[in-house]
Design an enzyme around this catalytic site. Structure first.
Site, PDB file in Angstrom:
ATOM      1  N   TYR A 145       0.939  -1.236  -0.029  1.00 39.59           N
ATOM      2  CA  TYR A 145      -0.002  -0.013  -0.005  1.00 39.59           C
ATOM      3  C   TYR A 145       0.930   1.045  -0.197  1.00 39.59           C
ATOM      4  O   TYR A 145       0.709   2.030  -0.729  1.00 39.59           O
ATOM      5  CB  TYR A 145      -1.082  -0.002   1.259  1.00 39.59           C
ATOM      6  CG  TYR A 145      -1.862   0.983   1.366  1.00 39.59           C
ATOM      7  CD1 TYR A 145      -2.900   1.170   0.560  1.00 39.59           C
ATOM      8  CD2 TYR A 145      -1.596   2.271   2.062  1.00 39.59           C
ATOM      9  CE1 TYR A 145      -4.157   2.036   0.820  1.00 39.59           C
ATOM     10  CE2 TYR A 145      -2.660   3.161   2.300  1.00 39.59           C
ATOM     11  CZ  TYR A 145      -3.857   3.155   1.263  1.00 39.59           C
ATOM     12  OH  TYR A 145      -4.636   4.023   1.530  1.00 39.59           O
ATOM     13  N   LYS A 196       0.949   4.184  -2.842  1.00 38.95           N
ATOM     14  CA  LYS A 196       0.853   5.413  -2.711  1.00 38.95           C
ATOM     15  C   LYS A 196       1.972   6.329  -2.703  1.00 38.95           C
ATOM     16  O   LYS A 196       1.683   7.582  -3.087  1.00 38.95           O
ATOM     17  CB  LYS A 196       0.117   5.634  -1.131  1.00 38.95           C
ATOM     18  CG  LYS A 196      -1.193   4.816  -0.974  1.00 38.95           C
ATOM     19  CD  LYS A 196      -2.323   5.526  -1.831  1.00 38.95           C
ATOM     20  CE  LYS A 196      -3.616   4.885  -1.552  1.00 38.95           C
ATOM     21  NZ  LYS A 196      -4.686   5.447  -2.444  1.00 38.95           N
TER      22      LYS A 196
END
Length: 245
Positions: A154, A158
């Site tokens: 993640y 990002k």
């Protein structure tokens, strides 16, 4: 008469995406509410917007699948005649420690959160370049700035969104298109409710609480507005001071 400004919000059926749809519609945008599986929730967002006098329609599509970005952008153009704002909000998590993380868990998160965003940026730029104007707003995360244990996939996705934002901003600035990122911290959503050690995380936030989807949506609405015309390639944290250290 020029048609109403149009916005496409991915992952718009709940959480931050839902709040963005409602805010943009309240500011006069004709909103495409993208969803992957949550058809009933997307229909409810559309109903709320229409009940308040706004214009919206639901648009199904899994942003991780090739070809979907182009199809969705064409659907928005067919419905509204233009595309002025893209909000790349769709995202998933597959949390695990790196030693236990499978290739599939890593790839699934990047395919949705980063590759999907890239494809949508590419597809949205074509009509925006013709219009000589537009706003692209990528929903990144504080995790992409400071990292987070158990979220290497993640955080990598990002962080990649931040690099994507800065690079594309430089490519298209001369055509009146701005590209910015919003980096939420801990926000009260279904996704954040499942975070382990949530209470300790809240304790580390200088403002002493989690944020709301509406607070993130307000930042998005600002970056989509005429007042933000001189802001591009920027990352706006909405985190209660969490990333301040």
């Amino acid at each position: 008469m020029m048609p109403a400004l149009a916005a496409l919000v991915t992952g718009g059926s709940r959480g931050i995406g839902r709040a963005c749809c409602l805010n943009l519609a309240a500011n006069g945008f004709h909103v495409a509410v993208n969803y992957r599986q949550e058809e009933a929730q997307a229909a409810q967002v559309v109903a709320e917007i229409e009940a308040a006098g706004g214009k919206a329609f639901a648009l199904q599509g899994d942003v991780s699948e090739p070809g979907v970005a182009e199809r969705m952008v064409q659907a928005v153009l067919a419905e509204t005649g233009r595309l002025d704002v893209l909000v790349n909000n769709a995202g998933i998590t597959r949390d695990n420690l790196v030693l236990r993380m499978s290739d599939e868990e890593f790839a699934a998160v990047l395919d949705t959160n980063l590759v999907g965003a890239f494809r949508l940026v590419r597809a949205a730029l074509r009509p925006m370049l013709k219009q000589r104007g537009g706003r692209i707003i990528n929903i990144s995360s504080i995790a992409g700035m400071v990292g987070n244990p158990g979220q290497a996939n993640y955080a990598a996705a990002k962080a990649g969104m931040l690099g994507l934002t800065r690079s594309v901003a430089k490519e298209v600035a001369s055509r009146g298109i701005t590209v910015n990122a919003v980096a939420p911290g801990l926000i009260d959503t279904e996704m954040s409710d499942a975070i382990k050690g949530r209470d300790q995380l809240v304790a580390n936030i200088p403002l002493g609480r989690a944020g709301t989807p509406e607070e993130v949506a307000a930042a998005v609405a600002f970056l989509a507005s005429a007042e933000a015309a001189y802001i591009t390639g920027a990352t706006l944290p909405v985190d209660g001071g969490l990333a301040a250290g």
